[in-house]
Design a protein around this motif. Structure first.
Motif, PDB file in Angstrom:
ATOM      1  N   ILE A  38      -7.220   3.364  48.787  1.00 24.30           N
ATOM      2  CA  ILE A  38      -6.830   3.858  49.692  1.00 24.30           C
ATOM      3  C   ILE A  38      -7.336   5.311  50.586  1.00 24.30           C
ATOM      4  CG2 ILE A  38      -3.408   4.367  50.040  1.00 24.30           C
ATOM      5  CD1 ILE A  38      -3.879   1.252  49.431  1.00 24.30           C
ATOM      6  N   SER A  39      -7.586   5.937  50.191  1.00 29.54           N
ATOM      7  CA  SER A  39      -7.770   6.666  50.717  1.00 29.54           C
ATOM      8  C   SER A  39      -9.567   7.177  50.562  1.00 29.54           C
ATOM      9  CB  SER A  39      -7.496   8.106  49.631  1.00 29.54           C
ATOM     10  OG  SER A  39      -8.271   8.065  48.417  1.00 29.54           O
ATOM     11  N   MET A  76      -1.948   1.318  43.838  1.00 33.31           N
ATOM     12  CA  MET A  76      -2.298   2.173  42.987  1.00 33.31           C
ATOM     13  C   MET A  76      -3.771   2.796  43.768  1.00 33.31           C
ATOM     14  SD  MET A  76      -1.794   3.881  40.305  1.00 33.31           S
ATOM     15  CE  MET A  76       0.196   3.495  39.954  1.00 33.31           C
ATOM     16  N   ASP A  77      -3.929   4.028  44.010  1.00 34.55           N
ATOM     17  CA  ASP A  77      -4.898   4.311  44.553  1.00 34.55           C
ATOM     18  C   ASP A  77      -6.607   4.068  44.052  1.00 34.55           C
ATOM     19  OD1 ASP A  77      -6.980   5.167  46.747  1.00 34.55           O
ATOM     20  OD2 ASP A  77      -6.244   6.743  46.565  1.00 34.55           O
ATOM     21  N   THR A  78      -7.799   3.716  44.320  1.00 29.51           N
ATOM     22  CA  THR A  78      -8.852   3.609  43.385  1.00 29.51           C
ATOM     23  C   THR A  78      -9.703   4.084  44.728  1.00 29.51           C
ATOM     24  OG1 THR A  78      -9.826   1.599  45.076  1.00 29.51           O
ATOM     25  CG2 THR A  78      -9.184   1.095  42.563  1.00 29.51           C
ATOM     26  N   LYS A  79      -9.561   4.624  45.094  1.00 30.65           N
ATOM     27  CA  LYS A  79     -10.990   5.398  45.877  1.00 30.65           C
ATOM     28  C   LYS A  79     -12.118   4.765  45.834  1.00 30.65           C
ATOM     29  CE  LYS A  79     -11.263  10.141  45.064  1.00 30.65           C
ATOM     30  NZ  LYS A  79     -10.546  12.000  43.998  1.00 30.65           N
ATOM     31  N   VAL A  82     -14.783   3.516  39.785  1.00 31.00           N
ATOM     32  CA  VAL A  82     -14.410   3.415  38.837  1.00 31.00           C
ATOM     33  C   VAL A  82     -13.645   3.755  37.853  1.00 31.00           C
ATOM     34  CG1 VAL A  82     -15.289   2.492  36.935  1.00 31.00           C
ATOM     35  CG2 VAL A  82     -16.704   2.228  38.374  1.00 31.00           C
ATOM     36  N   GLN A  83     -14.071   5.350  37.987  1.00 35.56           N
ATOM     37  CA  GLN A  83     -13.174   6.549  36.609  1.00 35.56           C
ATOM     38  C   GLN A  83     -11.759   6.309  36.811  1.00 35.56           C
ATOM     39  OE1 GLN A  83     -15.081   9.709  36.149  1.00 35.56           O
ATOM     40  NE2 GLN A  83     -13.169  10.782  35.819  1.00 35.56           N
ATOM     41  N   GLU A  84     -11.678   6.379  38.273  1.00 37.43           N
ATOM     42  CA  GLU A  84     -10.122   6.133  39.042  1.00 37.43           C
ATOM     43  C   GLU A  84      -9.181   5.066  38.702  1.00 37.43           C
ATOM     44  OE1 GLU A  84      -7.962   8.045  41.894  1.00 37.43           O
ATOM     45  OE2 GLU A  84      -9.421  10.109  40.779  1.00 37.43           O
ATOM     46  N   ILE A  86     -10.222   2.687  36.760  1.00 40.13           N
ATOM     47  CA  ILE A  86      -9.750   2.701  34.832  1.00 40.13           C
ATOM     48  C   ILE A  86      -8.169   2.770  34.993  1.00 40.13           C
ATOM     49  CG2 ILE A  86      -9.884   3.574  32.836  1.00 40.13           C
ATOM     50  CD1 ILE A  86     -12.704   2.604  33.260  1.00 40.13           C
ATOM     51  N   LYS A  87      -7.713   5.014  35.204  1.00 37.66           N
ATOM     52  CA  LYS A  87      -6.734   5.272  34.914  1.00 37.66           C
ATOM     53  C   LYS A  87      -5.754   4.606  35.859  1.00 37.66           C
ATOM     54  CE  LYS A  87      -8.791   9.834  35.887  1.00 37.66           C
ATOM     55  NZ  LYS A  87      -8.942  10.992  36.391  1.00 37.66           N
ATOM     56  N   GLY A  88      -6.305   4.441  36.885  1.00 34.55           N
ATOM     57  CA  GLY A  88      -4.942   3.283  37.820  1.00 34.55           C
ATOM     58  C   GLY A  88      -4.084   1.949  37.182  1.00 34.55           C
ATOM     59  N   SER A  91      -1.874   3.026  34.597  1.00 39.77           N
ATOM     60  CA  SER A  91      -1.188   3.518  35.112  1.00 39.77           C
ATOM     61  C   SER A  91      -0.129   2.097  35.269  1.00 39.77           C
ATOM     62  CB  SER A  91      -1.340   4.357  35.892  1.00 39.77           C
ATOM     63  OG  SER A  91      -0.276   4.708  36.835  1.00 39.77           O
ATOM     64  N   ASN A 107     -17.586  -4.181  41.593  1.00 34.51           N
ATOM     65  CA  ASN A 107     -18.167  -2.480  40.604  1.00 34.51           C
ATOM     66  C   ASN A 107     -16.991  -2.640  39.866  1.00 34.51           C
ATOM     67  OD1 ASN A 107     -20.735  -2.535  41.447  1.00 34.51           O
ATOM     68  ND2 ASN A 107     -20.718  -0.675  42.301  1.00 34.51           N
TER      69      ASN A 107
ATOM     70  N   TYR B   3      -2.195   4.888  30.014  1.00 39.52           N
ATOM     71  CA  TYR B   3      -2.367   5.320  30.831  1.00 39.52           C
ATOM     72  C   TYR B   3      -3.094   6.984  30.414  1.00 39.52           C
ATOM     73  CZ  TYR B   3      -1.570   8.135  34.928  1.00 39.52           C
ATOM     74  OH  TYR B   3      -1.108   8.502  36.251  1.00 39.52           O
ATOM     75  N   TYR B 195     -19.176   0.530  32.240  1.00 44.85           N
ATOM     76  CA  TYR B 195     -19.864  -0.430  33.043  1.00 44.85           C
ATOM     77  C   TYR B 195     -20.620   0.970  33.325  1.00 44.85           C
ATOM     78  CZ  TYR B 195     -20.988  -1.783  37.722  1.00 44.85           C
ATOM     79  OH  TYR B 195     -21.698  -2.227  38.550  1.00 44.85           O
ATOM     80  N   ARG B 239      -0.491  11.032  43.262  1.00 49.88           N
ATOM     81  CA  ARG B 239      -0.359   9.613  43.467  1.00 49.88           C
ATOM     82  C   ARG B 239       0.373   9.147  44.687  1.00 49.88           C
ATOM     83  NH1 ARG B 239      -4.250   6.333  41.293  1.00 49.88           N
ATOM     84  NH2 ARG B 239      -5.448   6.623  39.735  1.00 49.88           N
TER      85      ARG B 239
END
Lengths: 391, 287, 259
Positions: A38-39, A76-79, A82-84, A86-88, A91, A107, B3, B195, B239
């Motif tokens: 999203i961002s 949920m935003d992933t930007k 990858v790290q974002e 997984i958190k998203g 959540s 990826n 989470y 990964y 968020r």
């Protein structure tokens, strides 16, 4: 002392209340997650998928929902990170979603696979890297589903069209070595061409940020290529198209989805935007698009791009899986997804293979750009892709 | 719950990487804009050894850390004698070169498409123990002859040399230690996400880590730890702001840097002594 | 053999001879003064001896061993300690840590001993701390041990620089304008301090100073530099009587005035 206990009690109540809010999805609601950029740098795609998914959710809810329950999309935003992601994903699982609409970024899909398999909440995405849905052991990733041709299927469609339909056998390839999308579209193409008796006369590479491709194009021209395969993003596609004209290299370009509109209008030169072949998920004229097209245009005042329809179809698939498995939990979606067959989506007729979790025999609409105009050549699917159980 | 756990794990992994930047920037006053490359080396070496060569976990992790340290030696040897601003340029170039190398050696690293199917070995206890151990090592380093000499050369390199400090050797040792820590954070990262892709390790990560150290207060290890926790959780709390998330995050960071130029903690550290002073004050307050 | 013997010290910066063929020496326990107008090359001579700049020509012998061409830290470790004209304390460190840092290069423990909390590490840390406290006590700063040096008044910062230089274990101590910015009572106190330290450690002291009170009281030998060249040398009495020195300092018209 007394004061302290009261404070602790208050905190405990507060935590419990908050937990209650997060956990309590009302019984009449089915939560579906949506993970998109999203961002970040690919937020244009992310927003398009989100809008498509929302249109589908609104349509289903207007018709009474699923089993009397309303669908609700949580984005949920992933930007594009990858790290974002997984958190998203975690959540979303915590808030009780039964399925997740995935991003069009392979990826992220690769990183989500093992985590989703463990959490048991399926992800329906347009990850073109086939490794997202099929593990290295050749078995499908339990919770990962693809709803558009994989990079292998897509490149094979393009390769088959190049050699079987156009009859071109001496091929030059130009791609971005540092880009997963480009590399994943290049390898299966080259393999198909070689297996079908064609020849890669020159393979040239560049890296992210390059603006001048004349050296590589000249080498491909000198190698005697009779067409150029160029599976890359739209910015570079425009540059290559213009530079092809500058060096007087007049052979067809076989391109990817990025040559779809608005590519030709960005080139803005009918002489350069000429003699280019591409495959798109759909044709604007196809009747099944009309409904979504009109809703989108009324809502946002512009024409939808293909990612909108991908988002729409992902929701349709999740709904179909619920219907087939006879329930609305994540287990039901997991059970229903692999047996979806002949679902009329906006991007084609969707049949998911239980062996690969990828769509089978999905055709693409072929186009040729002639003097800046898109000319439709009809749907195409190579013989190899047709599965016995698909239409 | 997942989470919360995954955010804690990512915070822990980032913290170990940031500790490396703290050693280089906070303690020694140098800038490494290629620090993420050591993370990439740690992650890739351990992943390739386990996946492609069936090396057992412990030696694979050890070799990954050694590889990161060798890379640090390779960059450190020629650069420690350069002026500070050149060091940031050389490390930036090194970092991008590593990313390019990972892209180009597709037959080992999977190129731009990355390596998938790495076993998931990083769990919450593993991360927590790692954080405690790494933090303890850095605290010891800071409060030993190494840390004092690093701070001395950061504040005045010429005076440090005149006090008999071998600044080049000291910079190199610090660089190697930081490389080992960052490499290890890469190992944990790969074993958690399962990964790895080259694009995840570009200079932006290194720059983010440097920003974290500055927000915390360059001279304060406590500040570095607090800022890491704050800046990895902040985007999660934001968020609700969807597409404005990144913009709000940047504004908050800018405000902190602008109004607390010395960072959240300045030069202060949380030590038994300051803790006692703080507690003492609150006890006296009601009287 | 002199403790410190400097021969034909020469250095040019962009064609200007900052120090030109300067030779001098210092015996154990001796205090030697270097004076001269601003820009005469005094501080440059110190920077050459301590290895901040490489020499163009000349040699620096400490106990007969050549120091020229060595790294700054090696020169310090062989026994040349110094303070700076414009105070250069370590800002991020406490007063005590400033002094400890100067003793740290002699600490033999390695990373292994540190990370395993080994006996070598713990013993040496105690030693260094105790030694640093002792140096602080010598200059009267022990009660400021935990302060930041920037919180100290100017005079005390000068003393801290001396304590720090002591911790490097010098055989020759170089003081670059140590009395600059001190008030008259501080200057007198300083003169006493340098005398005491010389008695206690027995090192040679080279001192650059404009305050003639300091030079004339402390030094047994004085070297006068002008435009990088040695103008005169001798005992305080000889220098006071030297007309060339007076001219270089004050100008020809006022030649009758004494220094």
């Amino acid at each position: 002392m007394k004061n302290g206990t009261r404070k602790w009690l208050f905190c405990a109540v507060l935590v419990a209340l908050l937990a209650g809010f997060v956990g309590a999805a009302s019984a009449k609601e089915i939560l579906i997650g949506n993970m998109q950029d999203i961002s970040g740098p690919t937020s244009v795609w992310g927003n398009a998928v989100t809008r498509g998914a929302e249109i589908a959710v609104e349509k289903i809810n207007a018709a009474g929902g699923v089993d009397g329950a309303m669908l609700k999309l949580i984005t949920m935003d992933t930007k594009a990170n990858v790290q974002e992601a997984i958190k998203g994903y975690n959540s979303l699982v915590s808030s009780g979603v039964v399925a997740v609409v995935g991003p069009p970024v392979s990826n992220i899909g690769l990183a989500l696979g093992p985590i989703a398999n463990k959490a048991g909440v399926p992800v329906v995405g347009s990850f073109i890297d086939p490794r997202v849905t099929v593990g290295e052991d050749g078995k499908p990733q339990a919770a990962m589903f693809l709803m558009q041709p994989s990079s292998v299927q897509y490149s094979e469609i393009m390769a088959s069209y190049t050699i079987d339909v156009l009859g071109l056998k001496k091929i030059g390839v130009l791609y971005d070595q540092s880009n997963a999308f480009a590399v994943s579209l290049m390898k299966p193409y080259v393999e198909y061409i070689k297996a079908a008796g064609g020849e890669i006369v020159s393979e040239q590479v560049y890296t992210k940020g390059d603006k001048d491709f004349k050296t590589q194009l000249t080498k491909i021209k000198e190698a005697g290529a009779d067409c150029l395969y160029f599976p890359n993003y739209i910015q570079e596609a425009v540059l290559v198209t213009n530079q092809r004209k500058q060096i007087g290299f007049d052979v067809p370009i076989i391109g990817g989805l990025d040559f779809a509109p608005p590519f030709a209008s960005l080139v803005n030169d009918p002489e350069a935007a000429n003699n280019i072949y591409l495959a798109n998920n759909f044709s604007e004229k196809e009747p099944q698009l009309k409904e979504v097209w009109d809703v989108y245009k009324a809502k946002y005042g512009e024409n939808p791009v293909n990612k909108v329809f991908l988002g729409y179809d992902k929701i349709l698939l999740i709904q179909e899986a619920m219907k087939l498995a006879g329930g609305t939990s994540s287990e039901h979606v997991m059970k229903g997804m692999p047996v979806v067959a002949n679902l009329e989506g906006t991007t084609g007729v969707l049949t998911i293979s239980p062996d690969t979790h990828q769509p089978v025999g999905l055709s693409m609409v072929m186009y040729k750009i002639e003097k800046g105009e898109y000319v439709e050549l009809g749907r195409y699917v190579p013989e190899k892709h047709r599965a016995p159980w698909s239409k | 719950m997942d989470y919360f756990v995954s955010t804690v794990i990512f915070t822990g992994i980032a913290l170990i990487g940031v500790l490396g930047v703290y050693l280089i920037t906070g303690l020694t006053g140098l800038f490494s804009l290629g620090q993420a490359a050591f993370m990439a080396i740690g992650g890739y070496v351990s992943a390739v050894l386990i996946r492609n060569y069936n090396v057992p976990v412990v030696p694979a992790v050890a070799l990954a850390i050694v590889a990161a340290m060798l890379a640090a030696l390779l960059v450190g040897l020629p650069t420690v004698r350069l002026r500070r601003d050149y060091i940031s340029l050389v490390t930036l170039g090194f970092g991008e070169a590593i990313v390019a190398l990972l892209n180009n050696s597709a037959n080992i690293t999977g190129g731009a498409m990355g390596i998938s199917g790495i076993p998931q070995l990083t769990t919450l206890p593993v991360v927590l123990v790692s954080v405690v151990v790494c933090l303890a090592l850095v605290i010891l380093y800071k409060n030993s002859k190494y840390g004092r000499q690093c701070l001395a050369l950061r504040s005045d390199e010429l005076a440090a040399k005149s006090m008999g400090i071998d600044v080049y050797r000291l910079k190199l040792i610090t660089f190697l230690f930081a490389g080992a820590l960052t490499g290890y954070s890469g190992v944990l990262f790969g074993f958690y996400t399962t990964y790895l892709e080259p694009a995840a390790f570009n200079w932006i990560i290194s720059a983010e880590w440097t920003i974290i150290v500055f927000v915390g207060g360059v001279n304060s290890l406590t500040g570095t730890v607090l800022a890491t926790i704050l800046l990895t959780w902040l985007p999660e709390f934001l968020r609700f702001a969807s597409e404005w998330r990144v913009a709000i995050y940047c504004v908050i960071v800018l405000l902190i840097v602008n109004y607390r130029t010395a960072g959240i903690m300045g030069e202060r550290e949380l030590s038994p002594k300051t803790l006692r002073r703080l507690l003492g004050r609150t006890k006296e307050a009601p009287r | 053999m002199s403790l410190l013997e400097v021969r034909n010290l020469t250095k040019s910066f962009g064609g200007v001879r900052a120090v030109d063929d300067f030779s001098f020496g210092a015996e154990q326990g001796e205090i030697v003064g270097i004076i001269g107008p601003n820009g005469a090359g005094k501080t440059t001579a110190f920077n050459l001896i301590t290895g901040v700049y490489p020499l163009d020509r000349g040699s620096i012998l400490l106990e007969g061993k050549e120091l020229a061409g060595k790294e700054q830290f090696e020169i310090t470790r062989s026994g040349i300690g110094r303070t700076f004209q414009n105070i250069r304390l370590f800002k991020g460190l406490s007063v005590l840590e400033n002094v400890m840092t100067a003793a740290d290069p002699y600490s033999p423990y390695g990373l292994f001993s540190l990370f395993t909390l080994g006996a070598a590490f713990r013993r040496r840390e105690r030693e260094v701390r105790a030694a640093a406290m002792e140096y602080l006590a010598l200059v009267g700063l022990e009660k400021y041990a935990d302060e930041k040096p920037s919180n100290l008044p100017y005079g005390l910062q000068r003393k801290l620089e001396i304590a720090r230089a002591l911790a490097t274990g010098p055989k020759v101590l170089l003081l670059d304008e140590p009395a600059a910015g001190l008030n008259p009572s501080e200057v007198r106190e300083f003169i006493g301090l340098v005398g005491e330290l010389r008695e206690r450690f027995g090192f040679a002291v080279l001192v650059i100073e404009h305050r003639m009170e300091v030079i004339m009281t402390l030094c047994s030998r004085i070297y006068v530099l002008n435009f990088g060249k040695l103008l005169a040398s001798g005992t305080p009495a000889e220098i006071r009587a030297n007309h060339e020195v007076t001219e270089a300092y004050i100008g020809k018209e006022d030649a009758s005035c004494s220094v």
